[in-house]
Write an enzyme that holds these catalytic residues in place. Sequence first.
Site, mmCIF file in Angstrom:
data_model
loop_
_atom_site.group_PDB
_atom_site.id
_atom_site.type_symbol
_atom_site.label_atom_id
_atom_site.label_comp_id
_atom_site.label_asym_id
_atom_site.label_seq_id
_atom_site.Cartn_x
_atom_site.Cartn_y
_atom_site.Cartn_z
ATOM 1 N N HIS A 283 0.824 -1.216 0.000
ATOM 2 C CA HIS A 283 0.000 0.000 0.000
ATOM 3 C C HIS A 283 0.863 1.274 0.000
ATOM 4 C CE1 HIS A 283 -3.504 -2.459 0.329
ATOM 5 N NE2 HIS A 283 -3.186 -2.903 1.534
ATOM 6 N N ASP A 334 -5.186 -7.788 -4.121
ATOM 7 C CA ASP A 334 -5.495 -7.679 -2.696
ATOM 8 C C ASP A 334 -6.835 -8.312 -2.303
ATOM 9 O OD1 ASP A 334 -5.541 -6.900 -0.060
ATOM 10 O OD2 ASP A 334 -5.319 -4.770 -0.404
HETATM 11 ZN ZN ZN Z 1 -3.702 -6.858 2.178
#
Ligand code: ZN
Length: 472
Positions: A283, A334
């Site tokens: 991220h 994800d």
């Molecule tokens: Zn994750």
Amino acid sequence: MARALQADLTLIDGRLVPGVVVRVARDGRIVSVDEAGSRTPTEEGDRSPIQRLRGKALLPGFVNAHSHAFQRLLRGRTEYRAHGRDGDDFWSWREAMYRASELLNPDDMEAVCRFAYLEMKLAGFTHVAEFHYLHHAPKGARYADPVEMSRRVLAAADFAGIGITLLRVAYQRGGPDQPPSPEQLRFVDPDPEAYFADLEATEAGCADDGARPVSVGIAAHSVRALDGDYLRALASGARDRVVHAHACEQPKEIEQCLAETGRRPIEHLADCGLLSERFSAVHATHLGEGEAQLLGDAGASAVICPTTERNLGDGLPDLPELMKAGVSLAIGTDSHARIDPFAELRQLEDGERLRTGRRNVLASAAGEHVAPTLFAAASSGGARAAGLEAGAIAPGLRADLIAVDLEDPALGGLVGTRNAENAILAALALGGHTGLVSDVWVGGRHEVRGGECLRYRQATEAYRAVVDKVFG
Ligand SMILES: [Zn+2]
């Protein structure tokens, strides 16, 4: 088997080159890449007849550098505003995710992973880095085989014919001074000794079959879920394994880290010795001053998951800052709100355009096109993050390859015109879709033909049974 492929166009070093012959040896590695007019010495693959891929472009396979396969179950199930709430956010989504995770037994887990991995492969992903944290039975009871769930994930990748880096997640607590919640007990290895015992047991049971890469790495779930001592123990036991960690996804996690340690998450991970060229920050959405440089100085990667970050309302990372610091970028799907590598690529650049009000933000120099940077994130950047010798069409690398259909309407009016190679690559990067992927080779094995994979139907039935169990 050894093979030789010749598409109309082949992506080499960020350029689409016509007439290239790619030869693959029996061990699943590329032995030669012959551009028109050049000829490298004869090798094993040379004896194979050339398979012409007419109307196709050959690209390196995409690497999905961040996956929680079981979250595929939540697709379409959390897109409404729940009663009794002012509004939904990451934390309310997490409650729904925990509810689903509580119900899954090993058979369910394997069924969901099979289905998610087949969808990935059909979409052009040849390898997945699975950030796996659903280790134990409900309430944290150990299975008779403590690494049963990890074995099931690996078995699912084997069934689906996709390469895997299984990142076994270390998880300790609910947050600073907060024990794990009942739902989190399934994720918990209470101390590093227990964690490494299970990690090594997972490694012992995992065989790389040569053509399809299989390996095990380390994941530190987050600075929220692990204290400093645990993080330091992971760093000192990591050896040559890749190490991933969620970092700076949500502002609340950063505030908690500052309150506990006086440092921001990347600073804290650096203090604990985790940053290296084998480290990936997943991220990296809300970095503070100097944190991108810490990652860059260590030679680390950042795995950006644009679809999920939008779906969860995380925010937009500052990608030029990461690139300027020398951080290698990769992509991941994800939570699997969508599994489409082209969507992830597009959103890397689109997000920057919306964030900055400028165009071609990820082109690193004047005169450069943006598409090569995007494709590099999906292939060579992903391979680096996953610890994989692949990610480009070059001798010595694994033959993880995909063919895309140049006759698709998405590329209409470009193919067949003069000097169109850069425009075709840009149209693929910024307007491509999974329907373009006609063929997929994993380690030279022809896994998807004409957009189809035989095992998909079988996997779908078992997957539906799990959906009914969780949501029925
Ligand atoms: Zn994750």
